[in-house]
Design a protein around this motif. Structure first.
Motif, PDB file in Angstrom:
ATOM      1  N   UNK A  77     103.032 -17.041  32.498  1.00 49.67           N
ATOM      2  CA  UNK A  77     101.833 -17.006  31.662  1.00 49.67           C
ATOM      3  C   UNK A  77     100.694 -17.790  32.320  1.00 49.67           C
ATOM      4  N   UNK A  78     101.036 -18.749  33.168  1.00 50.09           N
ATOM      5  CA  UNK A  78     100.050 -19.515  33.930  1.00 50.09           C
ATOM      6  C   UNK A  78     100.312 -19.271  35.417  1.00 50.09           C
ATOM      7  N   UNK A  79     100.044 -18.049  35.852  1.00 55.73           N
ATOM      8  CA  UNK A  79     100.426 -17.610  37.196  1.00 55.73           C
ATOM      9  C   UNK A  79      99.821 -18.451  38.310  1.00 55.73           C
ATOM     10  N   UNK A  80      98.639 -18.998  38.087  1.00 53.56           N
ATOM     11  CA  UNK A  80      97.969 -19.761  39.144  1.00 53.56           C
ATOM     12  C   UNK A  80      98.617 -21.120  39.401  1.00 53.56           C
ATOM     13  N   UNK A  81      99.368 -21.632  38.427  1.00 55.62           N
ATOM     14  CA  UNK A  81     100.027 -22.928  38.603  1.00 55.62           C
ATOM     15  C   UNK A  81     101.550 -22.844  38.539  1.00 55.62           C
ATOM     16  N   UNK A  82     102.100 -21.722  38.120  1.00 56.87           N
ATOM     17  CA  UNK A  82     103.546 -21.532  38.064  1.00 56.87           C
ATOM     18  C   UNK A  82     104.098 -21.607  39.486  1.00 56.87           C
ATOM     19  N   UNK A  91      94.539 -15.991  47.656  1.00 55.37           N
ATOM     20  CA  UNK A  91      94.332 -14.674  48.262  1.00 55.37           C
ATOM     21  C   UNK A  91      94.452 -13.498  47.304  1.00 55.37           C
ATOM     22  N   UNK A  92      94.980 -13.734  46.104  1.00 55.63           N
ATOM     23  CA  UNK A  92      95.278 -12.602  45.225  1.00 55.63           C
ATOM     24  C   UNK A  92      94.840 -12.863  43.786  1.00 55.63           C
ATOM     25  N   UNK A  93      95.365 -13.908  43.179  1.00 57.88           N
ATOM     26  CA  UNK A  93      95.126 -14.140  41.752  1.00 57.88           C
ATOM     27  C   UNK A  93      93.667 -14.439  41.442  1.00 57.88           C
ATOM     28  N   UNK A  94      93.104 -15.430  42.088  1.00 52.26           N
ATOM     29  CA  UNK A  94      91.719 -15.806  41.786  1.00 52.26           C
ATOM     30  C   UNK A  94      90.718 -14.705  42.129  1.00 52.26           C
ATOM     31  N   UNK A  97      90.963 -12.179  39.424  1.00 53.54           N
ATOM     32  CA  UNK A  97      90.848 -12.682  38.058  1.00 53.54           C
ATOM     33  C   UNK A  97      92.150 -12.692  37.287  1.00 53.54           C
ATOM     34  N   UNK A  98      93.283 -12.593  37.981  1.00 55.22           N
ATOM     35  CA  UNK A  98      94.591 -12.540  37.338  1.00 55.22           C
ATOM     36  C   UNK A  98      95.003 -13.937  36.886  1.00 55.22           C
ATOM     37  N   UNK A  99      95.402 -14.053  35.628  1.00 56.45           N
ATOM     38  CA  UNK A  99      95.831 -15.349  35.082  1.00 56.45           C
ATOM     39  C   UNK A  99      97.306 -15.372  34.718  1.00 56.45           C
ATOM     40  N   UNK A 100      97.873 -14.205  34.376  1.00 53.36           N
ATOM     41  CA  UNK A 100      99.268 -14.151  33.925  1.00 53.36           C
ATOM     42  C   UNK A 100      99.961 -12.956  34.559  1.00 53.36           C
ATOM     43  N   UNK A 119      99.953  -7.462  35.392  1.00 56.32           N
ATOM     44  CA  UNK A 119      99.058  -8.581  35.658  1.00 56.32           C
ATOM     45  C   UNK A 119      97.909  -8.573  34.663  1.00 56.32           C
ATOM     46  N   UNK A 120      97.755  -9.705  33.993  1.00 57.26           N
ATOM     47  CA  UNK A 120      96.726  -9.848  32.968  1.00 57.26           C
ATOM     48  C   UNK A 120      95.498 -10.538  33.550  1.00 57.26           C
ATOM     49  N   UNK A 121      94.322  -9.977  33.248  1.00 56.46           N
ATOM     50  CA  UNK A 121      93.040 -10.554  33.626  1.00 56.46           C
ATOM     51  C   UNK A 121      92.386 -11.068  32.349  1.00 56.46           C
TER      52      UNK A 121
END
Length: 148
Positions: A77-82, A91-94, A97-100, A119-121
């Motif tokens: 649910x917190x893909x950027x810090x998981x 390179x991908x999430x930010x 805009x993907x967060x989860x 992938x949730x934005x």
């Protein structure tokens, strides 16, 4: 199953899952023979389908490759810090805009052959058991299609 039917099945699956889950992106990835790479074979992003080949390697993303191999399901649910998915951050999430993320292995004969990813934005999202079950069911059906 003919190649054309398989492509159509992937396209229909990612479209329907994106709609059902209300996510911006759903993709299907297949491993190479030694499972050191996964290549995208179908992606729906904001309503547009693409089969452009994107390849990710275990050398670049070791935590993710280990996690999806061992766990077979990643609910981030917190893909950027998981810890399992954070290595995708720059390179991908930010940039996208993907967060989860909700990722499930495609498994044939007990061996992983690929991954299906939702992938949730937007604001971070907690995944429900029903959403995880839907993705797991879709992964099982796609794995059968690829096995055939």
């Amino acid at each position: 199953m003919e190649h054309v039917d398989l492509e159509a099945s992937v396209k229909l699956t990612v479209e329907r899952l994106a709609e059902a889950l209300g996510v911006a992106r759903v993709s299907v990835w297949l491993y190479n023979a030694d499972r050191t790479e996964i290549a995208c074979v179908g992606l729906i992003a904001h309503g547009e389908f693409s089969d452009r080949r994107i390849v990710l390697t275990s050398a670049e993303y070791p935590s993710y490759f280990n996690a999806i191999r061992d766990l077979r399901l990643i609910e981030a649910s917190q893909a950027r810090t998981d810890q399992r998915t954070a290595e995708f951050r720059q390179n991908y999430l930010e940039p996208l805009g993907i967060t989860s993320m909700l990722d499930v292995s495609l498994v044939v004969g007990g061996e992983p052959i690929g991954v299906i990813c939702a992938e949730h934005v937007g604001p971070e999202r907690a995944w429900s058991d029903a959403e995880a079950d839907l993705m797991t069911s879709a992964a099982a059906l796609l794995a059968i299609a690829f096995a055939i």
